[in-house]
Design an enzyme around this catalytic site. Structure first.
Site, mmCIF file in Angstrom:
data_model
loop_
_atom_site.group_PDB
_atom_site.id
_atom_site.type_symbol
_atom_site.label_atom_id
_atom_site.label_comp_id
_atom_site.label_asym_id
_atom_site.label_seq_id
_atom_site.Cartn_x
_atom_site.Cartn_y
_atom_site.Cartn_z
ATOM 1 N N ARG A 1 2.083 -9.592 -0.694
ATOM 2 C CA ARG A 1 2.379 -8.478 -1.604
ATOM 3 C C ARG A 1 3.302 -7.423 -0.992
ATOM 4 O O ARG A 1 3.857 -6.588 -1.702
ATOM 5 C CB ARG A 1 1.072 -7.817 -2.084
ATOM 6 C CG ARG A 1 0.280 -7.191 -0.980
ATOM 7 C CD ARG A 1 -1.158 -6.893 -1.414
ATOM 8 N NE ARG A 1 -1.337 -5.509 -1.805
ATOM 9 C CZ ARG A 1 -2.530 -4.927 -1.938
ATOM 10 N NH1 ARG A 1 -3.639 -5.620 -1.724
ATOM 11 N NH2 ARG A 1 -2.627 -3.680 -2.289
ATOM 12 N N CYS B 1 -9.832 -2.616 -10.453
ATOM 13 C CA CYS B 1 -9.308 -1.438 -9.737
ATOM 14 C C CYS B 1 -7.941 -1.709 -9.118
ATOM 15 O O CYS B 1 -7.408 -0.866 -8.410
ATOM 16 C CB CYS B 1 -10.298 -0.960 -8.682
ATOM 17 S SG CYS B 1 -10.617 -2.168 -7.397
ATOM 18 N N ARG C 1 -10.492 4.487 -1.270
ATOM 19 C CA ARG C 1 -10.031 3.615 -0.180
ATOM 20 C C ARG C 1 -10.235 4.354 1.149
ATOM 21 O O ARG C 1 -9.342 5.072 1.598
ATOM 22 C CB ARG C 1 -8.551 3.288 -0.347
ATOM 23 C CG ARG C 1 -8.215 2.386 -1.532
ATOM 24 C CD ARG C 1 -6.712 2.118 -1.556
ATOM 25 N NE ARG C 1 -6.351 0.983 -2.361
ATOM 26 C CZ ARG C 1 -5.851 1.062 -3.598
ATOM 27 N NH1 ARG C 1 -5.672 2.225 -4.165
ATOM 28 N NH2 ARG C 1 -5.529 -0.040 -4.249
ATOM 29 N N ASN D 1 -4.610 -6.693 -7.054
ATOM 30 C CA ASN D 1 -3.455 -6.706 -6.135
ATOM 31 C C ASN D 1 -3.577 -7.871 -5.159
ATOM 32 O O ASN D 1 -2.625 -8.611 -4.927
ATOM 33 C CB ASN D 1 -3.382 -5.404 -5.339
ATOM 34 C CG ASN D 1 -3.338 -4.197 -6.230
ATOM 35 O OD1 ASN D 1 -2.908 -4.292 -7.367
ATOM 36 N ND2 ASN D 1 -3.795 -3.066 -5.727
ATOM 37 N N ASP D 2 -4.770 -8.001 -4.595
ATOM 38 C CA ASP D 2 -4.967 -9.103 -3.655
ATOM 39 C C ASP D 2 -5.224 -10.418 -4.386
ATOM 40 O O ASP D 2 -4.841 -11.477 -3.895
ATOM 41 C CB ASP D 2 -6.130 -8.793 -2.706
ATOM 42 C CG ASP D 2 -5.675 -7.876 -1.580
ATOM 43 O OD1 ASP D 2 -4.593 -8.155 -1.020
ATOM 44 O OD2 ASP D 2 -6.363 -6.897 -1.289
ATOM 45 N N GLU E 1 -11.492 -10.301 -5.046
ATOM 46 C CA GLU E 1 -10.041 -10.288 -4.793
ATOM 47 C C GLU E 1 -9.576 -11.505 -4.018
ATOM 48 O O GLU E 1 -8.403 -11.663 -3.735
ATOM 49 C CB GLU E 1 -9.615 -8.991 -4.097
ATOM 50 C CG GLU E 1 -10.431 -8.625 -2.877
ATOM 51 C CD GLU E 1 -10.042 -7.261 -2.298
ATOM 52 O OE1 GLU E 1 -9.003 -6.701 -2.680
ATOM 53 O OE2 GLU E 1 -10.793 -6.775 -1.438
ATOM 54 N N ARG F 1 -15.400 2.502 -1.068
ATOM 55 C CA ARG F 1 -15.224 1.180 -0.474
ATOM 56 C C ARG F 1 -15.281 1.283 1.042
ATOM 57 O O ARG F 1 -14.680 2.197 1.617
ATOM 58 C CB ARG F 1 -13.871 0.605 -0.916
ATOM 59 C CG ARG F 1 -13.654 -0.801 -0.427
ATOM 60 C CD ARG F 1 -12.406 -1.393 -1.010
ATOM 61 N NE ARG F 1 -11.191 -0.812 -0.444
ATOM 62 C CZ ARG F 1 -9.971 -1.176 -0.801
ATOM 63 N NH1 ARG F 1 -9.796 -2.090 -1.733
ATOM 64 N NH2 ARG F 1 -8.915 -0.620 -0.251
ATOM 65 N N HIS G 1 0.814 -1.220 0.000
ATOM 66 C CA HIS G 1 0.000 0.000 0.000
ATOM 67 C C HIS G 1 0.845 1.267 0.000
ATOM 68 O O HIS G 1 0.434 2.285 -0.539
ATOM 69 C CB HIS G 1 -1.016 -0.041 1.133
ATOM 70 C CG HIS G 1 -2.135 -0.969 0.804
ATOM 71 N ND1 HIS G 1 -2.174 -2.272 1.242
ATOM 72 C CD2 HIS G 1 -3.206 -0.799 0.003
ATOM 73 C CE1 HIS G 1 -3.244 -2.855 0.736
ATOM 74 N NE2 HIS G 1 -3.895 -1.986 -0.016
HETATM 75 C C1 PEP Z 1 -6.702 -4.717 -4.821
HETATM 76 O O1 PEP Z 1 -6.546 -5.591 -3.966
HETATM 77 O O2 PEP Z 1 -6.391 -4.864 -6.016
HETATM 78 C C2 PEP Z 1 -7.274 -3.403 -4.460
HETATM 79 C C3 PEP Z 1 -7.608 -2.526 -5.379
HETATM 80 O O3 PEP Z 1 -7.409 -3.109 -3.139
HETATM 81 P P1 PEP Z 1 -6.196 -2.750 -2.171
HETATM 82 O O4 PEP Z 1 -4.987 -2.523 -3.020
HETATM 83 O O5 PEP Z 1 -6.605 -1.537 -1.411
HETATM 84 O O6 PEP Z 1 -6.082 -3.964 -1.316
HETATM 85 MG MG MG Z 2 -7.479 -5.404 -2.046
#
Ligand code: PEP
Ligand code: MG
Length: 570
Positions: free
Chosen positions: A460, A503, A287, A449-450, A426, A324, A180
């Protein structure tokens, strides 16, 4: 890209203010520091005078050591030099000097002496406290040359300081590309290299450093030739950005005239301005957890949250806004005092009480957020997005809490508006049981991402396995293609289309735009800084031609095979 002098920061010190004092006020700032030191000296004298008679003799000796450290030349004179020569504010000068001294201690052979750095830290802590009591001087917009920050780690919430801060870029020892901290850096358009392992210990205060964020390269003490080359590249990339700005008002349509929605990811209401500036069609992901971080026991209540959501809805001027619910946990922790049990040490935070699991563990707190969101929905188009949802029971509870929140507002006579409710896809389990989510939700947003993290079992945020964090892994690509295809096909049995967006960071990578278009994706949400680069790719793409080529990519399991298939996408 950023080029600047290194400022090394001990890990916990980003809470100290960093700014330049106005030219001409250096001596006044030095006097501020001296006054704080006088106050600490008096404090130590009182402490010694008031020592109980039966106190061990070492206590008085310790206090004397601290007084000596306070007057030590390296401590006193060299700190002043940072102020006089660099116009650092006193707090910053003090912590910069602490780092220089820490390095000297680290190099000592004698373990006992090495540990005495703790005494220096305590003295610095006292002076910082004394400085807190005296107002700072006027801040200057800039200092003597550009600076880049080198730290062991920077919390995502601390990144927000960079907006108004003095640093042009940063380097951290830990972290992955989609941690993040890195995501926020990208959305703030800050050049950064994360996961540089030992950078923090190898780079010295004031070294000249080049950060090449695009290639993940960090160059220390570059030769003049390299430096000139990077200065040129910096200018070229600035020119390319200027050229891209011309695309702001060009509708995002593919070559065969299909419209593509390009949305912005934001972390706080102020991010709406750059989103609009980049021509975003709306906010695809707000977020909200950033409103909850760095709060020291003072989490935002319903009115404060409503205010933040209202600002976003109104700033976006009628464009759709997807907000979110909080995704607290994992690498986005609350302050310790903001957790109910005051102790939040989970064995495996990425797999623990995170996101919707956290919200549902405290329904009263969850409803505060839901009520604030419903109230803001009265002012413009607002959608609610639920993170990390995987179970039917979570879906049921979420809708039940929403119903209760509406009932609570109605009972109080507080106006609220309609909301569409969507799910983040995710967790691989959700992707593989997609019909459940298609049935209950009005839209889906894929958090790649997740999805990558959980599909490949790669943390990650952990740089030691970041080489294996691969969004192009065939498992990830096939899962993603399947989610998009199944969602598009759902219109037939659901009687109305279910919107689907991506996203995660993949959506903002222009190198992947053609691939995602070929999978059938028509809505992308990304950090504002990437919107125009992705639009440029959209304008050049023909999804009808890309679709069959993408099928070949999906069937390529060997890396070389996949490379060849990707090359055919153009
Ligand atoms: C993701 O997981 O791709 C996402 C957009 O949420 P975050 O990066 O805030 O976990
Ligand atoms: Mg996520």
């Amino acid at each position: 890209m950023a080029i600047g002098r290194a400022v090394i920061l001990a890990s916990a010190r980003l809470d100290v203010a960093h700014y330049f004092v106005d030219p001409g006020t250096e001596e006044a700032e030095i006097e501020r520091l001296r006054a704080a030191r006088r106050a600490v000296r008096a404090e130590l004298d009182t402490l010694k005078a008031e020592l109980p008679h039966d106190a061990p003799a070492e206590m008085a000796a310790f206090i004397d050591v601290h007084k000596m450290l306070l007057d030590d030349r390296q401590m006193a004179q060299d700190t002043i030099a940072w102020i006089r020569q660099r116009r650092y504010n006193a707090e910053w000068a003090l912590t910069a000097q602490l780092d220089v001294i820490s390095r000297n201690f680290e190099e000592m052979d004698d373990a006992y002496l090495r540990e005495r750095i703790a005494d220096v830290e305590q003295v610095v802590e006292r002076v910082l406290r004394a400085l807190r009591g005296s107002a700072g001087l006027a801040r200057s917009a800039s200092g003597n040359g550009d600076l880049v920050l080198i730290a062991h780690d920077i919390a995502p919430a601390d990144m927000l300081q960079f907006k108004t801060g003095v640093f042009k870029g940063f380097v951290t020892d830990v972290g992955g590309k989609t941690s993040h901290t890195a995501i926020v850096a990208r959305s703030l358009d800050i050049p950064a290299v994360v996961g540089a392992r030992s950078a923090g210990s190898l780079i010295r205060q004031d070294d000249l450093v080049i950060i090449d964020g695009d290639s993940g390269l960090l160059i220390v003490d570059p030769s003049p030739v390299i430096l000139d080359d990077y200065r040129l590249r910096q200018q070229e990339s600035q020119l390319a950005r200027e050229r891209l700005k011309r695309l702001k008002f060009t509708p995002a349509r593919t070559l065969n005239a299909e419209p593509v929605e390009l949305l912005a990811n934001i972390e706080q209401p102020e991010d709406c301005a750059p989103a609009l500036e980049a021509g975003a069609a709306g906010v695809g992901l707000f977020r909200t957890e950033f409103l909850f971080m760095n709060r020291n026991g003072n989490l935002p209540g319903e009115d404060e949250q409503f205010e933040a959501y209202r600002r976003v809805v109104q700033a976006m001027q009628g464009k759709p806004v997807t907000i979110r619910t909080i995704d607290i946990g994992s690498d986005k922790p609350l302050d310790a005092e903001d957790y109910r049990d005051g102790d939040f040490t989970h064995l495996n935070p990425a797999l623990g009480l995170r996101a919707i699991r956290y919200s549902l563990s405290d329904p009263a707190m969850f409803r505060i957020q839901l009520r604030a969101l419903l109230r803001a929905a009265a002012l413009g188009p607002l959608k609610i997005l639920i993170p990390m949802v995987a179970h039917a029971s979570e879906i049921r509870q979420t809708f039940s809490e929403l119903d209760k929140s509406r009932a609570e507002l109605a009972a109080q006579g507080v106006p609220f508006g309609p909301v569409e409710v969507g799910a983040m896809i995710e967790v691989p389990g959700a992707a593989l049981a997609l019909p459940l989510f298609l049935r209950h939700f009005e839209f889906l947003s894929v958090g790649t991402n997740d999805l990558v993290q959980y599909t490949l079992a790669i943390d990650r945020a952990d740089e030691s396995v970041s080489n294996l964090y691969d969004p192009m892994h065939p498992a990830v690509l096939n899962l993603l293609a399947q989610i998009i295809a199944q969602t598009r096909a759902a219109a037939a049995w659901k009687g109305r289309p279910v919107d689907i967006s991506v996203c995660g960071e993949m959506a903002g990578d222009p190198a992947l735009t053609r691939l995602l278009l070929g999978m059938g994706l028509r809505s992308f949400s990304m950090h504002p800084a990437q919107i125009l680069s992705v639009k440029q790719e959209v304008l050049r793409a023909d999804p009808d031609k890309l679709a069959p080529l993408v099928q070949t990519v999906l069937q390529a399991y060997e890396p070389e095979e996949q490379q060849a298939a990707l090359a055919a996408l153009g």
